[in-house]
Write a protein that holds these residues in place. Structure first.
Motif, PDB file in Angstrom:
ATOM      1  N   ARG A  13      20.602  -5.515  12.776  1.00 20.07           N
ATOM      2  CA  ARG A  13      19.181  -5.834  12.613  1.00 20.07           C
ATOM      3  C   ARG A  13      18.364  -4.585  12.345  1.00 20.07           C
ATOM      4  N   PHE A  14      18.735  -3.494  13.009  1.00 18.21           N
ATOM      5  CA  PHE A  14      18.032  -2.227  12.784  1.00 18.21           C
ATOM      6  C   PHE A  14      18.233  -1.757  11.343  1.00 18.21           C
ATOM      7  N   GLN A  15      19.460  -1.786  10.886  1.00 13.31           N
ATOM      8  CA  GLN A  15      19.750  -1.340   9.520  1.00 13.31           C
ATOM      9  C   GLN A  15      19.061  -2.231   8.493  1.00 13.31           C
ATOM     10  N   ALA A  16      18.998  -3.525   8.773  1.00  6.37           N
ATOM     11  CA  ALA A  16      18.318  -4.440   7.854  1.00  6.37           C
ATOM     12  C   ALA A  16      16.822  -4.147   7.805  1.00  6.37           C
ATOM     13  N   ALA A  17      16.220  -3.845   8.955  1.00 14.98           N
ATOM     14  CA  ALA A  17      14.788  -3.526   9.001  1.00 14.98           C
ATOM     15  C   ALA A  17      14.488  -2.252   8.232  1.00 14.98           C
ATOM     16  N   VAL A  18      15.339  -1.248   8.385  1.00 14.48           N
ATOM     17  CA  VAL A  18      15.162   0.003   7.646  1.00 14.48           C
ATOM     18  C   VAL A  18      15.329  -0.242   6.150  1.00 14.48           C
ATOM     19  N   GLY A  19      16.331  -1.036   5.795  1.00 14.43           N
ATOM     20  CA  GLY A  19      16.589  -1.305   4.383  1.00 14.43           C
ATOM     21  C   GLY A  19      15.483  -2.102   3.718  1.00 14.43           C
ATOM     22  N   ALA A  20      14.787  -2.939   4.493  1.00 11.60           N
ATOM     23  CA  ALA A  20      13.727  -3.782   3.936  1.00 11.60           C
ATOM     24  C   ALA A  20      12.357  -3.132   4.019  1.00 11.60           C
ATOM     25  N   ARG A  22      10.801  -0.809   2.359  1.00  6.30           N
ATOM     26  CA  ARG A  22      10.127  -0.363   1.141  1.00  6.30           C
ATOM     27  C   ARG A  22       9.664   1.081   1.254  1.00  6.30           C
ATOM     28  N   SER A  23      10.252   1.835   2.172  1.00  5.17           N
ATOM     29  CA  SER A  23       9.889   3.240   2.341  1.00  5.17           C
ATOM     30  C   SER A  23      10.185   4.013   1.066  1.00  5.17           C
ATOM     31  N   GLU A  24       9.256   4.893   0.681  1.00  2.00           N
ATOM     32  CA  GLU A  24       9.404   5.661  -0.558  1.00  2.00           C
ATOM     33  C   GLU A  24      10.152   6.964  -0.335  1.00  2.00           C
ATOM     34  N   HIS A  25      10.388   7.326   0.890  1.00  2.00           N
ATOM     35  CA  HIS A  25      10.922   8.652   1.184  1.00  2.00           C
ATOM     36  C   HIS A  25      12.327   8.555   1.779  1.00  2.00           C
ATOM     37  N   ASP A  26      13.259   9.240   1.167  1.00  2.00           N
ATOM     38  CA  ASP A  26      14.635   9.271   1.648  1.00  2.00           C
ATOM     39  C   ASP A  26      14.982  10.638   2.230  1.00  2.00           C
ATOM     40  N   ASP A  27      13.981  11.481   2.437  1.00  3.17           N
ATOM     41  CA  ASP A  27      14.250  12.816   2.973  1.00  3.17           C
ATOM     42  C   ASP A  27      14.196  12.776   4.502  1.00  3.17           C
ATOM     43  N   THR A  28      13.904  13.904   5.139  1.00 10.93           N
ATOM     44  CA  THR A  28      13.967  13.982   6.596  1.00 10.93           C
ATOM     45  C   THR A  28      12.964  13.038   7.259  1.00 10.93           C
ATOM     46  N   PRO A 154       5.181  -3.736  10.517  1.00 12.29           N
ATOM     47  CA  PRO A 154       6.450  -2.987  10.506  1.00 12.29           C
ATOM     48  C   PRO A 154       6.340  -1.682   9.725  1.00 12.29           C
ATOM     49  N   LEU A 155       5.580  -1.706   8.634  1.00 14.28           N
ATOM     50  CA  LEU A 155       5.424  -0.522   7.793  1.00 14.28           C
ATOM     51  C   LEU A 155       3.954  -0.334   7.486  1.00 14.28           C
ATOM     52  N   THR A 156       3.449   0.859   7.749  1.00 13.08           N
ATOM     53  CA  THR A 156       2.054   1.154   7.480  1.00 13.08           C
ATOM     54  C   THR A 156       1.924   2.642   7.191  1.00 13.08           C
ATOM     55  N   SER A 157       0.696   3.123   7.077  1.00 12.86           N
ATOM     56  CA  SER A 157       0.488   4.552   6.836  1.00 12.86           C
ATOM     57  C   SER A 157      -0.757   5.010   7.566  1.00 12.86           C
ATOM     58  N   ARG A 158      -0.778   6.286   7.883  1.00 10.55           N
ATOM     59  CA  ARG A 158      -1.925   6.892   8.545  1.00 10.55           C
ATOM     60  C   ARG A 158      -1.908   8.381   8.246  1.00 10.55           C
ATOM     61  N   ASP A 159      -3.032   8.909   7.823  1.00 11.24           N
ATOM     62  CA  ASP A 159      -3.137  10.340   7.497  1.00 11.24           C
ATOM     63  C   ASP A 159      -2.012  10.796   6.570  1.00 11.24           C
ATOM     64  N   GLU A 160      -1.730   9.995   5.555  1.00 12.84           N
ATOM     65  CA  GLU A 160      -0.703  10.283   4.552  1.00 12.84           C
ATOM     66  C   GLU A 160       0.719  10.281   5.117  1.00 12.84           C
ATOM     67  N   LEU A 161       0.889   9.759   6.326  1.00 17.36           N
ATOM     68  CA  LEU A 161       2.220   9.617   6.918  1.00 17.36           C
ATOM     69  C   LEU A 161       2.644   8.158   6.864  1.00 17.36           C
ATOM     70  N   CYS A 162       3.857   7.912   6.397  1.00 12.12           N
ATOM     71  CA  CYS A 162       4.430   6.566   6.427  1.00 12.12           C
ATOM     72  C   CYS A 162       4.952   6.310   7.844  1.00 12.12           C
ATOM     73  N   ILE A 163       4.603   5.167   8.411  1.00  3.97           N
ATOM     74  CA  ILE A 163       5.006   4.814   9.774  1.00  3.97           C
ATOM     75  C   ILE A 163       5.863   3.559   9.723  1.00  3.97           C
ATOM     76  N   LEU A 164       7.067   3.658  10.243  1.00  9.43           N
ATOM     77  CA  LEU A 164       7.995   2.527  10.261  1.00  9.43           C
ATOM     78  C   LEU A 164       8.320   2.150  11.696  1.00  9.43           C
ATOM     79  N   ARG A 165       8.292   0.842  11.963  1.00  7.55           N
ATOM     80  CA  ARG A 165       8.667   0.304  13.281  1.00  7.55           C
ATOM     81  C   ARG A 165       9.868  -0.628  13.090  1.00  7.55           C
TER      82      ARG A 165
END
Length: 424
Positions: A13-20, A22-28, A154-165
């Motif tokens: 379920r965790f991997q599915a949430a991360v995969g879904a 729509r995060s644009e960043h694959d770096d650190t 689940p996915l939002t942004s604040r101060d140019e930071l992408c936030i994932l839950r």
């Protein structure tokens, strides 16, 4: 769920949430880890999804409980065993305002600064389905409207930071079961059982509400409906703002149509967002205060509200500026060798030749030492609230007022892209 089923189900379920996501960043990726069960699970699950060298962990020590030091040590030890870089940051309450609200703001400021220093674009939080239910219950009790009842995305942004839950659809009990099955220890914060806190009372009340049909499923359905409505309203507000609001450095110029708050939702939403953005505030002004302030400005008065100054401009527009007296100075220790700048007043990032002991504050009376300030084209009142850099009583730089000396100042997130995002 059995112990045997917990491991594969939670990881999947965790991997599915991360995969879904729509995060644009694959770096650190940054991870916010307190030492509690939810965030400890987040860290270990992230280590199974991302390479450890592409993860960084931050823990905020509020210094409010004697157990906090042990919690930081637990996170540091487990992060090291996973091969993940860990940073602990202290925070101290200045005694002003509400402690819980101040702690939330302090946590966010620390994480935002840490993310900027390490060039992180994305931070993951360990909020669970239980947190979602508790949040909507508290906001129902406060009489919140559509915006409040959206709770957390689940996915939002604040101060140019992408936030994932990625755990937002996972129950806390299931996470605890998974941690036990993996023999991973965590810390329990005793304040989680303290009825003085709203969230604890909401948690305790939920069992009674379920007997009336207000089940977890029904509450989460309400959140889903409110989020759909909120997205539509935010999109309409953004379209309205693009047409009727222009950003000028840290100021906003609002057209006459943006000042008409009598009927439609979009102007009201845009005006409230404008005051929050210019005033560097998490919270928007009360609607009654907003109506009165804007009404006075439409009559030609210069008025203040929420750390902002609203004054008539050209062709029926008004200019919304930061109030210099409402800002606070910042003095940051050079505790990071790679630090290239500093955040100030929540909206500005200042970059330049940093050194120990510099003070960052509103320009104020220092404008007298900026002979070229008129060439900026900005009103004097705007420049008084603009960022400046000082060494003791000596003004080193005021980038917006024509005194750069190697320094620059930029808005962290412009009004149109940040004020109408899906909010945290």
């Amino acid at each position: 769920m059995s112990v045997k089923d917990a491991s594969g189900d939670i990881v999947g379920r965790f991997q599915a949430a991360v995969g879904a996501s729509r995060s644009e960043h694959d770096d650190t990726i940054g991870l916010a880890v307190s030492g509690g069960g939810d965030s400890i699970a987040l860290m270990h699950l992230a280590a199974r999804t991302r390479s450890p060298e592409n993860l960084r962990v931050i823990t905020i020590d509020h210094g409010l409980r004697p157990e906090a030091r042990g919690e930081v040590a637990l996170v540091a030890s487990q992060a090291a065993s996973l091969g993940i870089s860990h940073t602990a940051v202290g925070w101290a309450w200045d005694g002003r305002g509400n402690l819980q609200a101040a702690a939330r703001e302090g946590r966010w400021a620390a994480m935002r600064n840490w993310a900027a220093m390490h060039d992180l674009h994305e931070v993951w939080f360990g909020h669970t389905e239980d947190d979602q239910v508790e949040t909507v219950l508290m906001r129902l009790a406060r009489g919140s409207g559509v915006d409040g009842l959206t709770a957390m995305y689940p996915l939002t942004s604040r101060d140019e930071l992408c936030i994932l839950r990625p755990l937002l659809e996972v129950a806390r009990a299931d996470l605890r079961l998974w941690l036990k099955s993996e023999k991973i220890p965590w810390c329990d914060d005793p304040s989680n059982d303290d009825p003085r806190f709203d969230r604890v009372r909401a948690r305790q009340m939920f069992a009674q509400l379920e007997t009336l049909g207000m089940t977890r499923k029904r509450l989460l359905q309400t959140v889903d409906h409110m989020q759909a409505a909120h997205v539509s309203l935010q999109r309409a507000a953004l379209a309205f703002a693009k047409q009727h609001v222009r950003q000028d450095a840290g100021d906003l110029l609002l057209s006459p149509d943006a000042l008409d708050l009598e009927k439609a939702d979009a102007p009201r939403r845009v005006m409230a967002a404008a005051f929050a953005w210019v005033g560097s505030s998490t919270y928007r002004p009360r609607f009654e205060q907003l109506l009165e302030t804007v009404a006075q400005a439409r009559k030609g008065a210069t008025v203040t509200l929420g750390g902002c100054i609203m004054t008539p401009d050209k062709n029926g527009t008004v200019r919304l500026m930061r109030e210099a007296a409402a800002t606070a100075s910042t003095q940051r220790s050079m505790d990071h060798a790679d630090a290239s700048g500093v955040f100030w007043d929540r909206r500005w990032f200042l970059e330049g030749p940093m050194q120990e002991g510099l003070i960052y504050k509103a320009l104020g009376a220092g404008i007298k030492d900026c002979p070229k300030w008129r060439e900026s084209g900005m009103p004097r009142t705007s420049l008084l609230a603009s960022p400046s850099i000082w060494n003791g009583d000596a003004l080193l730089a005021a980038p917006l007022a024509g005194l750069s000396n190697g320094w620059s100042a930029r808005i962290v997130a412009d009004f149109h892209s940040s004020a109408f995002a899906i909010e945290d």
